[in-house]
Design a protein around this motif. Structure first.
Motif, PDB file in Angstrom:
ATOM      1  N   SER A  65       0.840  -1.199   0.000  1.00 20.01           N
ATOM      2  CA  SER A  65       0.000   0.000   0.000  1.00 20.01           C
ATOM      3  C   SER A  65       0.869   1.241   0.000  1.00 20.01           C
ATOM      4  O   SER A  65       1.924   1.256   0.633  1.00 20.01           O
ATOM      5  CB  SER A  65      -0.876   0.046   1.260  1.00 20.01           C
ATOM      6  OG  SER A  65      -1.658  -1.118   1.355  1.00 20.01           O
ATOM      7  N   TYR A  66       0.427   2.260  -0.720  1.00 22.97           N
ATOM      8  CA  TYR A  66       1.013   3.590  -0.574  1.00 22.97           C
ATOM      9  C   TYR A  66       0.123   4.306   0.427  1.00 22.97           C
ATOM     10  O   TYR A  66      -1.028   4.610   0.115  1.00 22.97           O
ATOM     11  CB  TYR A  66       1.027   4.346  -1.904  1.00 22.97           C
ATOM     12  CG  TYR A  66       1.982   3.764  -2.929  1.00 22.97           C
ATOM     13  CD1 TYR A  66       3.353   3.998  -2.847  1.00 22.97           C
ATOM     14  CD2 TYR A  66       1.506   2.987  -3.980  1.00 22.97           C
ATOM     15  CE1 TYR A  66       4.225   3.468  -3.793  1.00 22.97           C
ATOM     16  CE2 TYR A  66       2.381   2.459  -4.930  1.00 22.97           C
ATOM     17  CZ  TYR A  66       3.734   2.706  -4.828  1.00 22.97           C
ATOM     18  OH  TYR A  66       4.594   2.186  -5.763  1.00 22.97           O
ATOM     19  N   GLY A  67       0.616   4.545   1.632  1.00 24.04           N
ATOM     20  CA  GLY A  67      -0.244   5.103   2.678  1.00 24.04           C
ATOM     21  C   GLY A  67      -1.387   4.139   2.930  1.00 24.04           C
ATOM     22  O   GLY A  67      -1.158   2.957   3.204  1.00 24.04           O
ATOM     23  N   LYS A  88       1.960  -2.483 -11.691  1.00 21.87           N
ATOM     24  CA  LYS A  88       3.032  -3.249 -12.343  1.00 21.87           C
ATOM     25  C   LYS A  88       4.411  -2.720 -11.930  1.00 21.87           C
ATOM     26  O   LYS A  88       5.290  -3.487 -11.577  1.00 21.87           O
ATOM     27  CB  LYS A  88       2.869  -3.201 -13.872  1.00 21.87           C
ATOM     28  CG  LYS A  88       1.509  -3.708 -14.362  1.00 21.87           C
ATOM     29  CD  LYS A  88       1.398  -3.710 -15.875  1.00 21.87           C
ATOM     30  CE  LYS A  88       1.474  -2.328 -16.513  1.00 21.87           C
ATOM     31  NZ  LYS A  88       0.411  -1.376 -16.092  1.00 21.87           N
ATOM     32  N   SER A  89       4.554  -1.393 -11.982  1.00 18.90           N
ATOM     33  CA  SER A  89       5.850  -0.822 -11.601  1.00 18.90           C
ATOM     34  C   SER A  89       6.124  -1.036 -10.118  1.00 18.90           C
ATOM     35  O   SER A  89       7.274  -1.247  -9.722  1.00 18.90           O
ATOM     36  CB  SER A  89       5.902   0.681 -11.913  1.00 18.90           C
ATOM     37  OG  SER A  89       5.838   0.874 -13.299  1.00 18.90           O
ATOM     38  N   THR A  90       5.078  -0.992  -9.321  1.00 16.60           N
ATOM     39  CA  THR A  90       5.231  -1.248  -7.884  1.00 16.60           C
ATOM     40  C   THR A  90       5.768  -2.657  -7.667  1.00 16.60           C
ATOM     41  O   THR A  90       6.695  -2.877  -6.879  1.00 16.60           O
ATOM     42  CB  THR A  90       3.869  -1.073  -7.177  1.00 16.60           C
ATOM     43  OG1 THR A  90       3.417   0.260  -7.404  1.00 16.60           O
ATOM     44  CG2 THR A  90       3.977  -1.340  -5.692  1.00 16.60           C
ATOM     45  N   ILE A 117       7.502  -4.471  -9.773  1.00 20.87           N
ATOM     46  CA  ILE A 117       8.897  -4.515 -10.229  1.00 20.87           C
ATOM     47  C   ILE A 117       9.817  -3.901  -9.173  1.00 20.87           C
ATOM     48  O   ILE A 117      10.894  -4.435  -8.874  1.00 20.87           O
ATOM     49  CB  ILE A 117       9.070  -3.750 -11.569  1.00 20.87           C
ATOM     50  CG1 ILE A 117       8.242  -4.394 -12.674  1.00 20.87           C
ATOM     51  CG2 ILE A 117      10.540  -3.624 -11.944  1.00 20.87           C
ATOM     52  CD1 ILE A 117       8.909  -5.483 -13.431  1.00 20.87           C
ATOM     53  N   LYS A 118       9.376  -2.772  -8.604  1.00 18.16           N
ATOM     54  CA  LYS A 118      10.209  -2.120  -7.576  1.00 18.16           C
ATOM     55  C   LYS A 118      10.387  -3.030  -6.371  1.00 18.16           C
ATOM     56  O   LYS A 118      11.447  -3.056  -5.750  1.00 18.16           O
ATOM     57  CB  LYS A 118       9.593  -0.792  -7.141  1.00 18.16           C
ATOM     58  CG  LYS A 118       9.793   0.315  -8.159  1.00 18.16           C
ATOM     59  CD  LYS A 118       9.117   1.596  -7.733  1.00 18.16           C
ATOM     60  CE  LYS A 118       9.077   2.585  -8.891  1.00 18.16           C
ATOM     61  NZ  LYS A 118       8.154   3.692  -8.649  1.00 18.16           N
ATOM     62  N   MET A 119       9.358  -3.788  -6.044  1.00 14.87           N
ATOM     63  CA  MET A 119       9.491  -4.719  -4.915  1.00 14.87           C
ATOM     64  C   MET A 119      10.467  -5.848  -5.265  1.00 14.87           C
ATOM     65  O   MET A 119      11.297  -6.241  -4.460  1.00 14.87           O
ATOM     66  CB  MET A 119       8.132  -5.275  -4.524  1.00 14.87           C
ATOM     67  CG  MET A 119       7.241  -4.184  -3.967  1.00 14.87           C
ATOM     68  SD  MET A 119       5.850  -4.811  -3.053  1.00 14.87           S
ATOM     69  CE  MET A 119       6.602  -5.100  -1.449  1.00 14.87           C
ATOM     70  N   PRO A 173      14.773  -0.439 -17.270  1.00 11.96           N
ATOM     71  CA  PRO A 173      13.689   0.310 -16.635  1.00 11.96           C
ATOM     72  C   PRO A 173      12.782   0.994 -17.650  1.00 11.96           C
ATOM     73  O   PRO A 173      13.148   1.158 -18.816  1.00 11.96           O
ATOM     74  CB  PRO A 173      14.433   1.366 -15.807  1.00 11.96           C
ATOM     75  CG  PRO A 173      15.737   1.543 -16.483  1.00 11.96           C
ATOM     76  CD  PRO A 173      16.058   0.253 -17.174  1.00 11.96           C
ATOM     77  N   GLN A 174      11.623   1.368 -17.163  1.00 13.99           N
ATOM     78  CA  GLN A 174      10.720   2.179 -17.978  1.00 13.99           C
ATOM     79  C   GLN A 174      11.341   3.573 -18.075  1.00 13.99           C
ATOM     80  O   GLN A 174      11.921   4.059 -17.104  1.00 13.99           O
ATOM     81  CB  GLN A 174       9.377   2.257 -17.268  1.00 13.99           C
ATOM     82  CG  GLN A 174       8.295   2.842 -18.125  1.00 13.99           C
ATOM     83  CD  GLN A 174       6.965   2.826 -17.400  1.00 13.99           C
ATOM     84  OE1 GLN A 174       6.918   2.702 -16.179  1.00 13.99           O
ATOM     85  NE2 GLN A 174       5.898   2.942 -18.129  1.00 13.99           N
ATOM     86  N   ASN A 175      11.216   4.206 -19.214  1.00 13.39           N
ATOM     87  CA  ASN A 175      11.807   5.543 -19.398  1.00 13.39           C
ATOM     88  C   ASN A 175      13.262   5.584 -18.950  1.00 13.39           C
ATOM     89  O   ASN A 175      13.688   6.534 -18.307  1.00 13.39           O
ATOM     90  CB  ASN A 175      11.031   6.604 -18.601  1.00 13.39           C
ATOM     91  CG  ASN A 175       9.577   6.620 -18.986  1.00 13.39           C
ATOM     92  OD1 ASN A 175       9.239   6.470 -20.151  1.00 13.39           O
ATOM     93  ND2 ASN A 175       8.704   6.777 -18.000  1.00 13.39           N
TER      94      ASN A 175
END
Ligand code: ADP
Ligand code: ADP
Length: 235
Positions: A12-14, A42-44, A46-48, A82-84
């Motif tokens: 969760s974000y917050g 999706k990016s979340t 990947i970051k995990m 990475p993206q961008n």
């Protein structure tokens, strides 16, 4: 023997939950694609996977190459596009060679090599993507498709066993996208590199991916291979 194994992943974000118990496994040697609407997480995810967002005992488990993420010490086996990815380089006066070489020192110099070996590895990675004639060129002077191939070379320079790509062809034209996919497919099929690719590009899926995962409402649904064409409009 899985390259990636995710179980019950929550995040969760917050107070806003994004992942609500996602499960996913990517066996070694497979080509897996991850699709999902904008903002699906999706990016979340990947970051995990990359350890860039905190993973506590309470939000599920991630294993890379059969090792728990916390204990994972094989980052040199993981290549990441990475993206961008060009965003940080737009006006950066770095050459193709320098950008690819820098990745030999990522994750705090875990995998250092001597000068000659370094040059060899950089050259080899650039050859793999057909960019060796541009070794000395400033990255900003290349076309979008060429830049993307340099980012792929950067991910390949440590000769990874697992390649993670986050929408690698966004903003790249059709011809260069096809060339890019041809390369990744080759690394997967011929060199046995496991691929996990986030994509918006549904057209490529039946050609490329062995498995397609759809991140929806915070959980992962495996898209039936034969029915992949039917997911249009749903994503
Ligand atoms: P996708 O990659 O599938 O487009 P993201 O993982 O980027 O999705 O984002 C999932 C959701 O989490 C979106 O609603 C996004 O706005 C939100 N989000 C992403 N990053 C943050 C952040 N750092 N802080 C708060 N919310 C975020
Ligand atoms: P993506 O294209 O992966 O969905 P975005 O363009 O949504 O990424 O987000 C770019 C950056 O902004 C990311 O680092 C993401 O974590 C952050 N971000 C996205 N949504 C929010 C949000 N609602 N609040 C704070 N940060 C966010």
């Amino acid at each position: 023997m899985n390259a990636i194994e995710i179980k019950g992943l929550t995040f969760s974000y917050g107070n806003t939950p994004v992942l609500k118990g996602a499960d996913l496994s990517v066996p070694k040697g497979r080509f897996a694609a991850l699709i999902g609407a904008n903002g699906a997480g999706k990016s979340t995810l990947i970051k995990m996977l990359l350890g860039e967002l905190p993973l506590t005992g309470e939000n599920g488990s991630i294993e890379l190459m059969d090792q728990e993420l916390k204990q994972f010490d094989g980052w040199s086996q993981v290549g990441y596009v990475p993206q961008n990815g060009m965003a940080g380089y737009k006006d950066f006066p770095a050459s193709v060679e320098e950008i690819v070489k820098a990745n030999l020192y990522s994750r705090i110099g875990l995998f250092r090599f001597g000068g000659k070996k370094e040059k060899e590895l950089v050259h080899q990675a650039l050859c793999q993507v057909g960019m060796e004639p541009f070794e000395k060129r400033l990255i900003g002077k290349l076309s979008g498709g060429q830049q993307q191939r340099v980012l792929l070379a950067r991910a390949l320079v440590n000769q990874p066993k697992l390649l993670i790509l986050d929408e690698p062809t966004s903003g790249v034209d059709k011809e260069n996208t096809e060339e890019f996919y041809r390369l990744i497919k080759k690394f997967n099929r011929e060199d046995g590199v496991t691929v996990f690719m986030v994509t918006h590009d549904r057209n490529c899926l039946s050609e490329l991916a062995d498995d397609v995962w759809h991140l929806h409402n915070g959980t992962m649904i495996r898209v039936n291979f034969e029915r992949k064409g039917e997911c249009d409009g749903d994503i």
